[in-house]
Design an enzyme around this catalytic site. Sequence first.
Site, short mmCIF file in Angstrom:
data_model
loop_
_atom_site.label_atom_id
_atom_site.label_comp_id
_atom_site.label_asym_id
_atom_site.label_seq_id
_atom_site.Cartn_x
_atom_site.Cartn_y
_atom_site.Cartn_z
N GLU A 230 0.87 -1.18 0.00
CA GLU A 230 0.00 0.00 0.00
C GLU A 230 0.90 1.22 0.00
OE1 GLU A 230 -2.98 0.17 -0.56
OE2 GLU A 230 -3.99 -1.64 0.11
N CYS A 264 -1.80 9.38 2.61
CA CYS A 264 -1.47 8.85 1.28
C CYS A 264 -2.55 9.15 0.25
CB CYS A 264 -1.20 7.35 1.36
SG CYS A 264 -2.62 6.37 1.89
#
Length: 487
Positions: A230, A264
Site C-alpha cells: 500500500e 497517502c
Amino acid sequence: MTATPISEIPLIRDTLRASFRKGLTRPIEWRKHQLYQLARMLQDNAEAFADALGQDLGKPRLETYGFEIGAIVERILLTADRLDDWAKPTAVNSACVVYWSCLRQFTRFSDWQKPLKPTVYKAAKGTVLIIAPWNFPVVLSLQPLIGAIAAGCCAVLKPSEISPHFSALVAELFPKYLDPNAYRVVLAAVPETTKLLELQWDHIFYTGNARVARIISAAAAKHLTPLTLELGGKSPAIVDPSCDINLAAKRILWAKSHNCGQLCVAPDYVVIPRSHQEAFVSATKEWYAEFFPEGSMQSSSISRIVSPEHHARLMDLLKRSKGKVIMGGQTEGNTKIEITVLKDVPADDSFMDGEIFGPFLPIVPVDNFEDAIEFVRDRDHPLVLYAFTENPETKKRILDETMSGTIVFNDLIQQLSFNELPFGGVGQSGYGRQMAQYTFDAFSYERAGLDVPNEVEPFNAIRYPPYNDEKFKIMSAGVFSPIPSSS
C-alpha cells in the site's frame, strides 16, 4: 520506545509459526474472540490512544476518535459478523467445470462430475508480517491485522518508530487482550526491521513509500513471499470548469489540511485550466479563513508535522519551488507549517518530484481539459485520482483514459468510508487490496479441492493405456470444437 532485542525476533517468529502449525488459529469462534478482544482493546483504551496520537502527531481528539478508533472498531465488528460467510468452503457448480470436456458429446459431464465434490476452501496463508506507517497508526496498523486474524493467520505487527508513543502503547496492550502465541508486536528501527526481513514469512503487508517498498520486495523475493504494498504517490485533483469551483476548493482544502497533508490519499496537486485558476485560488482563500480563523498553525483542529526531519524536507521543497505562494508559507519551530497554496506551479517544480506528504497544495495550470488528462497520464499511476466535474462525457473520458487505484468524482477521501470498496494502488502506487473482505482475502488463499469416489472409475477408462483410435477420436474432440463467429 525500546526496540525489541534482535536476538528475540527469530524466536518470536518461530513461536507464532509453531502455533499456526498446531492449528491454534483455525477455529472460527477463536478468531472471532480475538477480533472482539481487539475491539475491546480500542474501546477500553480510547483515551490512551488519543493521548498517544496527540503526542506523536498533535492529532485532534475528534480525528482520533472519528477517523481512527471508531472506524476500526466498526470494521472489526463487521468482519466478525460476516466471517462465517467469508470463510466457508464454496461448492463449485460442476456444470461450469471444464474437465475432460471432450466427453461432453457422449455424456452430460456435469452429472458425472458432481460426485467429485469440487470445492474452493479459504485457507490461511500462515505466519505473516505487517509493517505499518506512522501517519494513521491505528487504522494502518490494525486494519491489516483484522484481516490476518479473520483469515486464521498468526501475525507480527511492526508499528513505526516515528510514532513512538502509539507503538509503545500497542506493544503494552497486545498481550493483555490478544493471544501472545499468535499475535506479537515487534518494536523496531532499521536494524530490527532488517532482521525481520531476513526471515521467511508467508505474507508481508507493507504500507509506506515506494523507496522502502523496493527494499521489502527484494527481501521478500529471496523467499518467494507474497506481498501487499500500500504505497502512495502523487494523487491529483483535476478541476474541470463545469464543476462548482467554490465547492471543489472547499473539499480539496479540507482534504489537504487533514492530518496536515500527511495522508497517502491527500490531493497531492491540483490541475486546472489556466482560465479558472484565479477563481479556484479566490475560493480557497475564503475557505481557509473560515476553517482556520486564527491561522492553521494556531488551530487546534489540525495536526502538526511528525518530526523535525520531515519538517526540514518540506521546507526544502518550498524553498526550491518556482510556484507563487498565494496563501500560507510560514513556519514555527520545527514541527509547524502553515497550510500553503501555490499557483503557477510548473511541471518540473520541486513539488512535482515525488509525493509531498505535507501541507502544501501546488496548483498546476494547463491550457485545457485535454492537457489536464495528458498531464496525469504522463506520470506514475496514482493511488487515487480525484476529479471535479459535472459533465458525464468528461467523467467517461477520465475513466477511460487514465489509470489509478481508485477514482473519486466530486469529493475526496470519502472512498475510505466504504467497507465494500477495495482499496489499493496500481503500478508505482502499489498492489493488492484491502478493506473488510478484501483484507481477509489478502491473508488467505483459495485452495481447490476434489473428493473423488471410486464409482466414477468407468468415466476414467478413456485415460488409461493402451491408447487406440477410438480413444484418440474422443480425446481429440476438443481440438475441433466449433468456434463462434466474432463478427
